[in-house]
Design a protein around this motif. Structure first.
Motif, PDB file in Angstrom:
ATOM      1  N   LYS A  65       0.823  -1.108   0.052  1.00 28.09           N
ATOM      2  CA  LYS A  65       0.150  -0.075  -0.071  1.00 28.09           C
ATOM      3  C   LYS A  65       0.911   1.263   0.008  1.00 28.09           C
ATOM      4  CE  LYS A  65      -3.494   2.421   2.738  1.00 28.09           C
ATOM      5  NZ  LYS A  65      -4.335   2.471   3.834  1.00 28.09           N
ATOM      6  N   GLU A  66       1.760   1.184   0.726  1.00 29.74           N
ATOM      7  CA  GLU A  66       2.915   2.371   0.631  1.00 29.74           C
ATOM      8  C   GLU A  66       3.542   2.714  -0.576  1.00 29.74           C
ATOM      9  OE1 GLU A  66       7.379   3.320   2.518  1.00 29.74           O
ATOM     10  OE2 GLU A  66       6.098   1.814   3.679  1.00 29.74           O
ATOM     11  N   LEU A  67       4.149   1.632  -1.112  1.00 30.03           N
ATOM     12  CA  LEU A  67       4.814   1.421  -2.173  1.00 30.03           C
ATOM     13  C   LEU A  67       3.656   2.051  -3.592  1.00 30.03           C
ATOM     14  CD1 LEU A  67       6.855  -1.515  -1.981  1.00 30.03           C
ATOM     15  CD2 LEU A  67       7.674   0.857  -1.715  1.00 30.03           C
ATOM     16  N   ARG A  68       2.610   1.890  -3.488  1.00 30.11           N
ATOM     17  CA  ARG A  68       1.580   2.101  -4.510  1.00 30.11           C
ATOM     18  C   ARG A  68       1.088   3.469  -4.366  1.00 30.11           C
ATOM     19  NH1 ARG A  68      -1.422  -2.912  -3.074  1.00 30.11           N
ATOM     20  NH2 ARG A  68      -2.779  -1.647  -1.696  1.00 30.11           N
ATOM     21  N   GLU A  69       1.177   4.032  -3.053  1.00 30.97           N
ATOM     22  CA  GLU A  69       0.699   5.165  -2.599  1.00 30.97           C
ATOM     23  C   GLU A  69       2.003   6.223  -3.364  1.00 30.97           C
ATOM     24  OE1 GLU A  69      -0.102   5.354   1.361  1.00 30.97           O
ATOM     25  OE2 GLU A  69      -2.245   4.947   1.105  1.00 30.97           O
ATOM     26  N   ARG A  70       3.265   5.940  -3.251  1.00 26.91           N
ATOM     27  CA  ARG A  70       4.394   6.627  -3.679  1.00 26.91           C
ATOM     28  C   ARG A  70       4.663   6.277  -5.220  1.00 26.91           C
ATOM     29  NH1 ARG A  70       9.119   5.250   0.215  1.00 26.91           N
ATOM     30  NH2 ARG A  70      10.357   6.854  -1.005  1.00 26.91           N
ATOM     31  N   ASP A  71       3.619   5.576  -5.771  1.00 26.73           N
ATOM     32  CA  ASP A  71       3.742   5.191  -7.309  1.00 26.73           C
ATOM     33  C   ASP A  71       4.885   4.560  -7.446  1.00 26.73           C
ATOM     34  OD1 ASP A  71       2.507   4.984  -9.605  1.00 26.73           O
ATOM     35  OD2 ASP A  71       3.520   6.569 -10.435  1.00 26.73           O
ATOM     36  N   VAL A  72       5.482   3.711  -6.554  1.00 23.76           N
ATOM     37  CA  VAL A  72       6.614   2.930  -7.088  1.00 23.76           C
ATOM     38  C   VAL A  72       6.256   1.678  -7.522  1.00 23.76           C
ATOM     39  CG1 VAL A  72       8.653   1.671  -5.755  1.00 23.76           C
ATOM     40  CG2 VAL A  72       7.862   4.101  -5.021  1.00 23.76           C
ATOM     41  N   VAL A  73       5.031   0.929  -7.235  1.00 23.00           N
ATOM     42  CA  VAL A  73       4.702  -0.150  -7.713  1.00 23.00           C
ATOM     43  C   VAL A  73       3.285  -0.191  -8.099  1.00 23.00           C
ATOM     44  CG1 VAL A  73       6.332  -1.692  -6.494  1.00 23.00           C
ATOM     45  CG2 VAL A  73       3.901  -1.407  -5.564  1.00 23.00           C
ATOM     46  N   ARG A  74       2.877  -0.854  -8.738  1.00 25.28           N
ATOM     47  CA  ARG A  74       1.218  -0.917  -9.294  1.00 25.28           C
ATOM     48  C   ARG A  74       0.828  -2.467  -9.076  1.00 25.28           C
ATOM     49  NH1 ARG A  74       1.586   2.928 -14.479  1.00 25.28           N
ATOM     50  NH2 ARG A  74       2.063   5.136 -13.404  1.00 25.28           N
ATOM     51  N   THR A  75      -0.326  -2.867  -8.624  1.00 24.28           N
ATOM     52  CA  THR A  75      -0.455  -4.134  -8.386  1.00 24.28           C
ATOM     53  C   THR A  75      -1.805  -4.216  -8.943  1.00 24.28           C
ATOM     54  OG1 THR A  75      -1.596  -3.355  -6.208  1.00 24.28           O
ATOM     55  CG2 THR A  75       0.704  -4.106  -6.443  1.00 24.28           C
ATOM     56  N   GLY A  76      -2.150  -5.574  -9.341  1.00 18.16           N
ATOM     57  CA  GLY A  76      -3.485  -6.058  -9.652  1.00 18.16           C
ATOM     58  C   GLY A  76      -3.569  -7.635  -8.790  1.00 18.16           C
ATOM     59  N   ARG A  77      -4.447  -8.228  -9.378  1.00 20.74           N
ATOM     60  CA  ARG A  77      -4.691  -9.742  -8.985  1.00 20.74           C
ATOM     61  C   ARG A  77      -3.387 -10.739  -9.483  1.00 20.74           C
ATOM     62  NH1 ARG A  77      -8.171 -13.324  -6.899  1.00 20.74           N
ATOM     63  NH2 ARG A  77      -8.071 -15.452  -7.351  1.00 20.74           N
ATOM     64  N   ARG A  78      -2.538 -10.983  -8.272  1.00 24.87           N
ATOM     65  CA  ARG A  78      -1.297 -11.498  -8.463  1.00 24.87           C
ATOM     66  C   ARG A  78      -0.399 -10.898  -9.655  1.00 24.87           C
ATOM     67  NH1 ARG A  78      -1.017 -17.809  -6.743  1.00 24.87           N
ATOM     68  NH2 ARG A  78      -2.124 -17.558  -4.980  1.00 24.87           N
ATOM     69  N   LEU A 109       1.910  -7.541 -10.451  1.00 23.70           N
ATOM     70  CA  LEU A 109       2.968  -6.492 -10.036  1.00 23.70           C
ATOM     71  C   LEU A 109       3.911  -5.803 -10.837  1.00 23.70           C
ATOM     72  CD1 LEU A 109       4.336  -6.432  -6.381  1.00 23.70           C
ATOM     73  CD2 LEU A 109       5.519  -5.474  -8.084  1.00 23.70           C
ATOM     74  N   VAL A 110       3.890  -4.504 -10.879  1.00 27.35           N
ATOM     75  CA  VAL A 110       4.770  -3.841 -11.964  1.00 27.35           C
ATOM     76  C   VAL A 110       5.507  -3.100 -11.009  1.00 27.35           C
ATOM     77  CG1 VAL A 110       4.687  -2.346 -13.768  1.00 27.35           C
ATOM     78  CG2 VAL A 110       3.047  -3.869 -13.675  1.00 27.35           C
ATOM     79  N   ILE A 111       6.774  -2.757 -11.077  1.00 27.47           N
ATOM     80  CA  ILE A 111       7.543  -1.999 -10.642  1.00 27.47           C
ATOM     81  C   ILE A 111       8.036  -1.078 -11.373  1.00 27.47           C
ATOM     82  CG2 ILE A 111      10.048  -1.706  -9.571  1.00 27.47           C
ATOM     83  CD1 ILE A 111       9.941  -4.782  -9.082  1.00 27.47           C
ATOM     84  N   VAL A 112       7.464   0.323 -10.802  1.00 28.51           N
ATOM     85  CA  VAL A 112       7.631   1.678 -11.734  1.00 28.51           C
ATOM     86  C   VAL A 112       8.928   2.399 -11.381  1.00 28.51           C
ATOM     87  CG1 VAL A 112       6.281   3.931 -12.225  1.00 28.51           C
ATOM     88  CG2 VAL A 112       5.179   1.632 -11.626  1.00 28.51           C
ATOM     89  N   ARG A 113       9.202   2.341  -9.945  1.00 25.03           N
ATOM     90  CA  ARG A 113      10.325   3.150  -9.607  1.00 25.03           C
ATOM     91  C   ARG A 113      11.388   2.117  -9.080  1.00 25.03           C
ATOM     92  NH1 ARG A 113       9.694   8.367  -8.380  1.00 25.03           N
ATOM     93  NH2 ARG A 113      12.100   8.314  -8.154  1.00 25.03           N
ATOM     94  N   PRO A 114      12.415   1.415  -9.803  1.00 29.89           N
ATOM     95  CA  PRO A 114      13.123   0.550  -9.117  1.00 29.89           C
ATOM     96  C   PRO A 114      14.290   1.462  -8.254  1.00 29.89           C
ATOM     97  CG  PRO A 114      13.530   0.450 -11.485  1.00 29.89           C
ATOM     98  CD  PRO A 114      12.307   1.121 -11.335  1.00 29.89           C
ATOM     99  N   ASP A 115      14.471   2.618  -8.671  1.00 30.72           N
ATOM    100  CA  ASP A 115      15.561   3.487  -7.999  1.00 30.72           C
ATOM    101  C   ASP A 115      15.002   3.663  -6.387  1.00 30.72           C
ATOM    102  OD1 ASP A 115      13.311   4.910  -9.389  1.00 30.72           O
ATOM    103  OD2 ASP A 115      14.468   6.673  -8.688  1.00 30.72           O
ATOM    104  N   VAL A 116      13.610   3.779  -6.291  1.00 24.99           N
ATOM    105  CA  VAL A 116      13.280   4.018  -4.949  1.00 24.99           C
ATOM    106  C   VAL A 116      13.606   2.846  -4.201  1.00 24.99           C
ATOM    107  CG1 VAL A 116      11.340   4.352  -3.537  1.00 24.99           C
ATOM    108  CG2 VAL A 116      11.474   5.687  -5.585  1.00 24.99           C
ATOM    109  N   LEU A 117      13.246   1.634  -4.640  1.00 23.92           N
ATOM    110  CA  LEU A 117      13.390   0.291  -4.069  1.00 23.92           C
ATOM    111  C   LEU A 117      14.775   0.113  -4.004  1.00 23.92           C
ATOM    112  CD1 LEU A 117      11.066  -2.369  -6.136  1.00 23.92           C
ATOM    113  CD2 LEU A 117      10.619  -1.325  -4.031  1.00 23.92           C
ATOM    114  N   ARG A 118      15.677   0.431  -4.816  1.00 23.14           N
ATOM    115  CA  ARG A 118      17.196   0.434  -4.351  1.00 23.14           C
ATOM    116  C   ARG A 118      17.605   1.193  -3.268  1.00 23.14           C
ATOM    117  NH1 ARG A 118      17.523  -0.311 -10.176  1.00 23.14           N
ATOM    118  NH2 ARG A 118      17.419   2.110 -10.337  1.00 23.14           N
ATOM    119  N   ARG A 119      17.015   2.262  -3.139  1.00 26.87           N
ATOM    120  CA  ARG A 119      17.456   3.120  -2.000  1.00 26.87           C
ATOM    121  C   ARG A 119      16.601   2.738  -0.568  1.00 26.87           C
ATOM    122  NH1 ARG A 119      16.286   7.638  -5.480  1.00 26.87           N
ATOM    123  NH2 ARG A 119      14.374   7.927  -4.905  1.00 26.87           N
ATOM    124  N   ILE A 120      15.393   2.053  -0.682  1.00 27.40           N
ATOM    125  CA  ILE A 120      14.950   1.364   0.379  1.00 27.40           C
ATOM    126  C   ILE A 120      15.736   0.363   0.792  1.00 27.40           C
ATOM    127  CG2 ILE A 120      13.104   0.031   1.244  1.00 27.40           C
ATOM    128  CD1 ILE A 120      11.070   1.947  -0.331  1.00 27.40           C
TER     129      ILE A 120
END
Length: 248
Positions: free
Chosen positions: A215-228, A230-241
């Motif tokens: 939910k946090e990552l979706r709100e930051r537009d880092v990922v988008r999810t559906g039924r099973r 998952l699309v990573i929109v901002r891998p740079d943010v994930l790398r920082r995390i």
């Protein structure tokens, strides 16, 4: 059946295949064998086809055979008595599955499920163990694979021990994107359909914790999810995390 190595997926290279921690790089079992040994081993069995979501092996069942994956990807999961389920590994072309129970005589320690159309060769347990007895080179190759899997799992446990759940989850998503991601117009789509419980089990967290992180990552537009999905929109943010650098 030929002795040629099975064709690999376009998203996999020989040194970029998920290991027993689910994500560690290694060379699959069949690629470790000389062509004559590989051909002789596969000739002992018969080819089977599995549809997506079909169960290839089931946890706690007795071992009757081992499987050699020729095409397609599978997931290896284990469930605890309280129902907690963890994703242990992803297995694909060239991999062997079910060998531990075959060698020890114990029941199967995990369930293996097809993620897509899968073709595998099933070799009866007795035939497999007899082949290993007569083929030292193949036995050593299997020993090397087991050692590599153990080292990869130990390395991942050590890495995760120093991370928060948030950092572990970001690392998992990045690893899945690297090994099982395909680029789309939206970002990097994970090509393996995994449930929230399986993702949670991979990082030693609860399903609720993973839901909150998503939910946090979706709100930051880092990922988008559906039924099973998952699309990573901002891998740079994930790398920082993952590096515990959470500021953008």
């Amino acid at each position: 059946m030929t002795g040629d190595a099975p064709h690999t997926s376009p998203r996999q290279t020989p040194d970029e295949t998920p290991g027993d921690d689910g994500l560690g790089d290694r060379v699959p079992f069949l690629a470790r064998l000389e062509k004559p040994d590989r051909a002789a081993l596969l000739a002992l069995g018969s080819e089977l086809d599995f549809a997506p979501r079909a169960v290839l092996l089931r946890q706690r069942e007795p071992s009757a055979h081992v499987l050699f994956v020729l095409r397609g990807w599978t997931k290896v999961t284990a469930a605890a008595a309280n129902g907690y389920e963890a994703l242990l590994a992803l297995r694909g072309p060239g991999d062997i599955i079910g060998e531990s129970a075959a060698l020890t005589g114990r029941t199967r320690s995990a369930t293996v499920t097809a993620l897509e159309d899968v073709r595998a060769v099933a070799v009866h347990r007795e035939r497999f163990t007899a082949f290993l007895t007569d083929s030292p080179a193949v036995s050593f190759a299997l020993l090397g694979l087991t050692s590599d899997r153990t080292r990869a799992a130990d390395r991942r446990r050590l890495e995760f021990a120093s991370m928060t759940v948030r950092e572990r989850f970001a690392t998992l998503l990045l690893d899945l994107a690297r090994t099982h991601g395909r680029t789309t117009g939206e970002g990097v789509e994970l090509s393996v359909p995994l449930s929230k419980q399986e993702l949670a089990g991979s990082v030693g967290a609860s399903r609720e914790a993973v839901q909150r992180l998503l939910k946090e990552l979706r709100e930051r537009d880092v990922v988008r999810t559906g039924r099973r999905e998952l699309v990573i929109v901002r891998p740079d943010v994930l790398r920082r995390i993952a590096r515990a650098e959470t500021t953008e």
